[in-house]
Design a protein around this motif. Sequence first.
Motif, short mmCIF file in Angstrom:
data_model
loop_
_atom_site.label_atom_id
_atom_site.label_comp_id
_atom_site.label_asym_id
_atom_site.label_seq_id
_atom_site.Cartn_x
_atom_site.Cartn_y
_atom_site.Cartn_z
N THR A 1 -6.57 3.93 -1.72
CA THR A 1 -7.33 4.91 -0.95
C THR A 1 -8.52 5.40 -1.76
OG1 THR A 1 -5.90 6.66 -1.79
CG2 THR A 1 -5.36 5.77 0.37
N PRO B 1 -7.69 4.86 3.44
CA PRO B 1 -7.55 3.52 2.89
C PRO B 1 -8.89 2.80 2.86
CG PRO B 1 -5.98 3.90 4.68
CD PRO B 1 -6.93 5.04 4.69
N LEU C 1 -10.43 0.53 10.98
CA LEU C 1 -9.84 1.80 10.56
C LEU C 1 -9.59 2.64 11.80
CD1 LEU C 1 -9.17 3.30 7.84
CD2 LEU C 1 -11.35 4.47 8.14
N ASP D 1 -1.66 -6.58 7.57
CA ASP D 1 -1.23 -5.59 6.60
C ASP D 1 -1.76 -4.23 7.06
OD1 ASP D 1 -0.36 -4.42 4.25
OD2 ASP D 1 -2.02 -5.14 3.04
N THR D 2 -1.06 -3.15 6.71
CA THR D 2 -1.55 -1.81 7.07
C THR D 2 -1.57 -0.93 5.83
OG1 THR D 2 0.63 -0.85 7.50
CG2 THR D 2 -0.43 -1.98 9.34
N ALA D 3 -2.35 0.13 5.88
CA ALA D 3 -2.34 1.14 4.82
C ALA D 3 -2.61 2.49 5.48
CB ALA D 3 -3.39 0.84 3.75
N LEU D 4 -1.94 3.52 4.97
CA LEU D 4 -2.01 4.85 5.58
C LEU D 4 -2.85 5.78 4.73
CD1 LEU D 4 -0.71 6.68 7.85
CD2 LEU D 4 1.08 7.20 6.18
N GLY D 5 -3.72 6.57 5.39
CA GLY D 5 -4.44 7.63 4.71
C GLY D 5 -3.97 8.97 5.25
N ALA D 6 -4.73 10.03 5.00
CA ALA D 6 -4.33 11.36 5.45
C ALA D 6 -4.21 11.39 6.97
CB ALA D 6 -5.34 12.40 4.97
N ARG E 1 -5.48 -4.57 8.65
CA ARG E 1 -6.16 -5.80 8.25
C ARG E 1 -5.91 -6.86 9.31
NH1 ARG E 1 -7.46 -5.47 2.62
NH2 ARG E 1 -5.95 -4.10 1.64
N SER F 1 0.83 -1.21 0.00
CA SER F 1 0.00 0.00 0.00
C SER F 1 0.86 1.26 0.00
CB SER F 1 -0.94 0.00 1.21
OG SER F 1 -0.19 0.05 2.40
N SER G 1 -8.76 11.61 1.77
CA SER G 1 -8.70 10.25 1.26
C SER G 1 -8.28 9.30 2.37
CB SER G 1 -7.67 10.16 0.13
OG SER G 1 -8.19 10.74 -1.03
N LEU H 1 -5.43 1.94 8.16
CA LEU H 1 -6.20 0.71 8.00
C LEU H 1 -5.36 -0.45 8.53
CD1 LEU H 1 -8.79 -0.55 6.48
CD2 LEU H 1 -7.09 -1.26 4.81
N THR I 1 -5.79 8.57 8.78
CA THR I 1 -6.32 7.27 9.19
C THR I 1 -5.32 6.17 8.88
OG1 THR I 1 -7.45 7.16 7.06
CG2 THR I 1 -8.77 7.83 8.95
N PHE J 1 1.03 10.18 2.06
CA PHE J 1 0.63 8.78 1.92
C PHE J 1 0.51 8.48 0.44
CE2 PHE J 1 -3.14 11.35 2.30
CZ PHE J 1 -4.04 10.82 1.40
N ALA J 2 0.41 7.17 0.13
CA ALA J 2 0.31 6.75 -1.26
C ALA J 2 -1.11 6.29 -1.55
CB ALA J 2 1.29 5.61 -1.54
N GLY J 3 -1.48 6.28 -2.83
CA GLY J 3 -2.81 5.80 -3.18
C GLY J 3 -3.16 6.20 -4.58
N PRO K 1 6.00 7.34 1.22
CA PRO K 1 5.59 8.16 2.35
C PRO K 1 6.81 8.67 3.13
CG PRO K 1 4.18 6.24 2.18
CD PRO K 1 5.25 6.07 1.14
#
Lengths: 285, 214
Positions: free
Chosen positions: A253, A229, B23, B47-52, B58, A23, A227, B56, B54, B124-126, B199
């Motif tokens: 995202t 995830p 989340l 697994d994790t994912a980054l927002g602005a 899993r 991600s 945005s 996530l 937040t 963050f990426a997306g 990031p």
Amino acid sequence: MSLIVETCATLALIQDRGRYGHSHLGVGPSGHVDSQAAADARRLLDLADDAALIETLGDLNLRATRAVTMAVTGAPAPIEIDGVPVAHGRILRVAAGSCVHVGRPIVGLWVVVAVAGGLHARPVLGSRSTDTLAGLGPAPLAAGQSVPVGPAPVPKPRADVPSHVTGGDVRIRIVPGPRDDRWPRGVTDLLAATWRVDPRSDRVGTRLDGPTLPPPTPLPSGTEPASEPVVRGSIQITTAGLPVVLGPDHPVTGGYPVIAVVITDDLPLLAQARPGTVVRFTLQR
Amino acid sequence: MTEGLFHEAARPRLLACGDAAVLLECASAESARAWQDALSEAPEVIDTALGATTVLLRGDPGALRQRLRATPTPPPRAIAPAADTVVIPVHYDGPDLAEVADATGLSVSEVIAAHTGQPWRVAFAGFAPGFGYLSGGDPRLTVPRRPTPRAAVPAGAVALGGGYTGIYPRPSPGGWHLIGRTDIVLWDLDRDPPALLLPGTEVRFVDRSGGVER
């Protein structure tokens, strides 16, 4: 040993269980559209959990260069080996030089075609899944292409696997949130409505048509939501007030608020819902 | 923003996200990064994912809830490790440049000066492989997304949207305002890692509109 794609009239993609842990690169999971159908095929052929197989909308002709063992699962479709009808959900012995025809499904959308030994393709970031949104992984199958198959012992006999795809209306269980609190009535309107699968649906998302939901409550800051995830099964409500349920090729995202998320067990059911299928949501108990 | 002494008060809010993830809504981007670091190696986290703001996670929601409760609040973290500065030469000739100038009350040259005047950082990426949401630039460049997204944005387009700037790694639809273009390759599978912007990476834009090449 390989399979030759003789003709491919619709879409046929190589998929495995997906691409996780990337991600931070902006890369999402992709992977099997119907994990139930994939598991059925793996069980029939003693395939590893990370085996790659074909997911197709049907009308695919394959020729085996050597004798192979195959299985077709997922949406029930007519299957022929050299013109002779054979069963769905069953171990199939295919002689060297024989042609396997997979027709268009009778109900449902995605037919899974698997081969003992698994399909070989160059992994990208650890997975051989084709991410149609990101443009990662193997290209869609095309006529004339040769798909290498790994060596495999003859699988043990297994009982036939009936397809979970039956057509008709679907009832999909959801968990409210993360952003259900953006609507004063929460998921009430989502649960009350009858939805239909929109033909513009694809592996990125299943679009639903029905009564528009009211706009979400503006954020206290007055800004656009940042945005965040998303996971497969996230039910985004678009600016038009209609739900889009994210599929395997969803971006990492999303900007639309997610009112609820479909439970894992019901994702295959939704993945196999054709355009026009009636969809109702219910709370997970 | 109050940080440091009082960060114990800012526990993240845990939001439901189906039956296979949760989340975390954090007080700030820095806090979100810190929580991602604190939890990404936990056995319950797949697994994790980054927002602005937040993160996530899993995994099993019940187990994740317990893990979160047992984890002390990490100090907010502004900078990712090993963040080299990436310099991106830009031809500022995007179709929305004049519109951005109008919306921000700046002249076109002031928009360019603001975009190049201070460094940005990948928050963050997306959106697409290799796409970084860059924040921390000149706040005067905050513009909303376009009301209707473009069906086709070319690779290398430099854009503004929702307070961020970003560069489209490949041709795709897009809803941000296009202010320029770059020849820099954002995504290359033969590179490790394939994404140029990760990031934490610091990014400086340089004006190449005059046709000056390095």
